[in-house]
Design a protein around this motif. Sequence first.
Motif, PDB file in Angstrom:
ATOM      1  N   TRP A 363      18.583 -83.828 -50.674  1.00 48.81           N
ATOM      2  CA  TRP A 363      18.388 -83.758 -49.231  1.00 48.81           C
ATOM      3  C   TRP A 363      17.954 -82.386 -48.732  1.00 48.81           C
ATOM      4  CZ3 TRP A 363      17.664 -88.269 -47.383  1.00 48.81           C
ATOM      5  CH2 TRP A 363      18.313 -89.362 -47.953  1.00 48.81           C
ATOM      6  N   PRO A 364      16.778 -81.929 -49.143  1.00 52.51           N
ATOM      7  CA  PRO A 364      16.290 -80.630 -48.663  1.00 52.51           C
ATOM      8  C   PRO A 364      16.053 -80.608 -47.156  1.00 52.51           C
ATOM      9  CG  PRO A 364      14.547 -81.821 -49.824  1.00 52.51           C
ATOM     10  CD  PRO A 364      15.823 -82.557 -50.093  1.00 52.51           C
ATOM     11  N   GLY A 365      15.797 -81.774 -46.555  1.00 55.66           N
ATOM     12  CA  GLY A 365      15.610 -81.847 -45.107  1.00 55.66           C
ATOM     13  C   GLY A 365      16.893 -82.097 -44.344  1.00 55.66           C
ATOM     14  N   ASN A 366      18.016 -82.158 -45.066  1.00 57.20           N
ATOM     15  CA  ASN A 366      19.351 -82.262 -44.491  1.00 57.20           C
ATOM     16  C   ASN A 366      19.552 -83.531 -43.662  1.00 57.20           C
ATOM     17  OD1 ASN A 366      20.696 -79.711 -45.387  1.00 57.20           O
ATOM     18  ND2 ASN A 366      18.831 -78.869 -44.494  1.00 57.20           N
ATOM     19  N   VAL A 367      20.394 -83.451 -42.631  1.00 58.26           N
ATOM     20  CA  VAL A 367      20.782 -84.642 -41.865  1.00 58.26           C
ATOM     21  C   VAL A 367      19.572 -85.279 -41.194  1.00 58.26           C
ATOM     22  CG1 VAL A 367      22.263 -85.519 -40.028  1.00 58.26           C
ATOM     23  CG2 VAL A 367      23.077 -83.659 -41.496  1.00 58.26           C
ATOM     24  N   ILE A 428      22.800 -86.313 -65.808  1.00 59.83           N
ATOM     25  CA  ILE A 428      21.563 -85.578 -65.605  1.00 59.83           C
ATOM     26  C   ILE A 428      21.498 -84.238 -66.331  1.00 59.83           C
ATOM     27  CG2 ILE A 428      21.299 -86.603 -63.325  1.00 59.83           C
ATOM     28  CD1 ILE A 428      21.957 -83.818 -62.174  1.00 59.83           C
ATOM     29  N   MET A 429      22.638 -83.702 -66.811  1.00 61.60           N
ATOM     30  CA  MET A 429      22.579 -82.333 -67.321  1.00 61.60           C
ATOM     31  C   MET A 429      21.750 -82.207 -68.593  1.00 61.60           C
ATOM     32  SD  MET A 429      26.422 -81.732 -68.744  1.00 61.60           S
ATOM     33  CE  MET A 429      27.131 -82.688 -70.082  1.00 61.60           C
ATOM     34  N   GLY A 430      21.557 -83.301 -69.304  1.00 63.12           N
ATOM     35  CA  GLY A 430      20.747 -83.230 -70.512  1.00 63.12           C
ATOM     36  C   GLY A 430      19.271 -83.041 -70.243  1.00 63.12           C
ATOM     37  N   LYS A 431      18.853 -83.130 -68.973  1.00 63.66           N
ATOM     38  CA  LYS A 431      17.443 -82.979 -68.635  1.00 63.66           C
ATOM     39  C   LYS A 431      17.019 -81.528 -68.468  1.00 63.66           C
ATOM     40  CE  LYS A 431      16.992 -87.416 -66.221  1.00 63.66           C
ATOM     41  NZ  LYS A 431      16.499 -88.073 -64.991  1.00 63.66           N
ATOM     42  N   GLU A 440      18.603 -75.445 -59.266  1.00 62.54           N
ATOM     43  CA  GLU A 440      17.450 -75.518 -58.365  1.00 62.54           C
ATOM     44  C   GLU A 440      16.989 -76.953 -58.166  1.00 62.54           C
ATOM     45  OE1 GLU A 440      14.539 -72.990 -60.102  1.00 62.54           O
ATOM     46  OE2 GLU A 440      15.389 -71.132 -59.267  1.00 62.54           O
ATOM     47  N   GLN A 441      16.999 -77.737 -59.245  1.00 62.83           N
ATOM     48  CA  GLN A 441      16.485 -79.101 -59.179  1.00 62.83           C
ATOM     49  C   GLN A 441      17.398 -80.037 -58.382  1.00 62.83           C
ATOM     50  OE1 GLN A 441      13.470 -80.310 -60.168  1.00 62.83           O
ATOM     51  NE2 GLN A 441      13.007 -78.139 -60.509  1.00 62.83           N
ATOM     52  N   ILE A 442      18.709 -79.854 -58.499  1.00 61.90           N
ATOM     53  CA  ILE A 442      19.611 -80.764 -57.772  1.00 61.90           C
ATOM     54  C   ILE A 442      20.024 -80.197 -56.427  1.00 61.90           C
ATOM     55  CG2 ILE A 442      20.476 -81.750 -59.927  1.00 61.90           C
ATOM     56  CD1 ILE A 442      23.071 -80.191 -59.520  1.00 61.90           C
ATOM     57  N   THR A 448      28.086 -72.743 -57.547  1.00 62.93           N
ATOM     58  CA  THR A 448      28.675 -74.054 -57.239  1.00 62.93           C
ATOM     59  C   THR A 448      28.562 -74.986 -58.433  1.00 62.93           C
ATOM     60  OG1 THR A 448      28.153 -73.850 -54.894  1.00 62.93           O
ATOM     61  CG2 THR A 448      28.524 -76.063 -55.707  1.00 62.93           C
ATOM     62  N   LEU A 449      27.418 -74.981 -59.080  1.00 63.64           N
ATOM     63  CA  LEU A 449      27.226 -75.846 -60.246  1.00 63.64           C
ATOM     64  C   LEU A 449      28.197 -75.481 -61.362  1.00 63.64           C
ATOM     65  CD1 LEU A 449      25.784 -78.020 -61.824  1.00 63.64           C
ATOM     66  CD2 LEU A 449      23.974 -76.375 -62.372  1.00 63.64           C
TER      67      LEU A 449
END
Length: 472
Positions: A363-367, A428-431, A440-442, A448-449
């Motif tokens: 959600w890069p564009g947020n709410v 997803i972490m294996g990608k 950056e991708q998620i 935090t990660l």
Amino acid sequence: MVKISELFHDDWKNFFEASYDGIIIADEMGRIVYMNHAAEILEEVDKEYILGRYASDLLEEGIYETSVTVKVFKSKKKETIMQFKGGRQLVITGVPAFKNGKIKWVYINERDVTELAQIKHDKKVVMKQLEKYKKELEAIKKRNAEDNLLTSSNSKMQENMGLLQRIAPSEVSVLIIGESGVGKDVFANWIHKHSLRKEEPFIKIDCGALSESLLESELFGYEKNSFTGASQKGKVGLAEAADKGTLFLDEIGEMPLNLQTKLLRLVQDSTFLPVGSVEEKKVDIRIIAATNRDLEEMVEKKLFREDLYYRLNVVPVKLPPLRERKEDLFDFIDLFLKRYNEKHGYRKTISQEAVNGLYSYSWPGNVRELANIIERLVIVTPKAEIGIEDVMRAMPNFTDAGINTIFEINGRYIDAMDAFEGEYLKKIMGKYTTIKEMAEQIGISESTLKRRLRKHRLHFTAKINHDLGGQD
């Protein structure tokens, strides 16, 4: 067949006298030759004073303000007038009867429409009141919708709401900081609605949407003929329009340096100079500003005035992006689904798989982006239930990472979220080959990660473990 004339004979007067409507008859000279009892009551006059007299004389003497009989003789056609007699509202209609091309009789009917007029008036009053209630209800629904957007399970957002409740009744300047789409305007409006200025104007101006010259004239107004194309009457600026209320300066970081000086005067002294004027104006306003930029960094780079920054940044409110408050996403989905179903007349539902897929998105564009996507899904989904395939069609940049995760949802909300988060990260972490790349991708920070991975006791390859720096 029996003729009417044969049926009534001399009883026609009894027929007219039985009528609730006033009935008057004038002859070819415009002389009143008949008037029933109802007409006497409606006109509040003794018929002996009317009978045998000419309508034109009664008009001249002021007995009648207007005469339908006189109008009929002038126009040679049916006429209707409205008169008020003794508090009654009468509709009077005169109909000519011709013989050999000339008017032989004028038949006049008087009807008391006082009650009908009152009913119509009452209806207008009721409709006006209903319209008022409708607007009030829409305002309440809007406020409730905004309040729902501010309700959160996220600890940071709860801290923000506590802060807003404390500062709203004050006059302090507020700087709302957050990425585009997080709802900065909603927060600004909430502050105004819970302030002592709530009955006064809330005026918003987007500092990044206008050129420097337009922004100045919109904000401060201008005198007549102050520049080419200016109105002959001049224009009141938004700062003046917000007098006694709140001025919301959205995207303040986009304001040109030249205008920042004039804005500083407004913030500091509540005065400003309209374009083309030599006379200052003073206003009583509260200023709330918002930005998605790092103003401290802009101050260091001389892109934003330091004194203005400190004047605006009395109480900063930092809004986290949606990716950092994913626990609110499910409530937002329900809120927007209900809103856009009502708006577009649908009753769409959404599958758990589709919800899980939306949760996995960054959600890069947020709410704002979420609201747009839900509205799009409500409109374009052909089925009654929105599925994961609909989500993927509606979101070209959507990744299916984590969308097939299945887990039992039968405990506490927080436990379900933890379970989903663990499964999502594991899938997803294996990608990715580095912490930085994955973060950056998620759409979350590296720190935090790392915390999330440690929480779920997840480990990458030896190379990733090395990147973690032995902090497990």
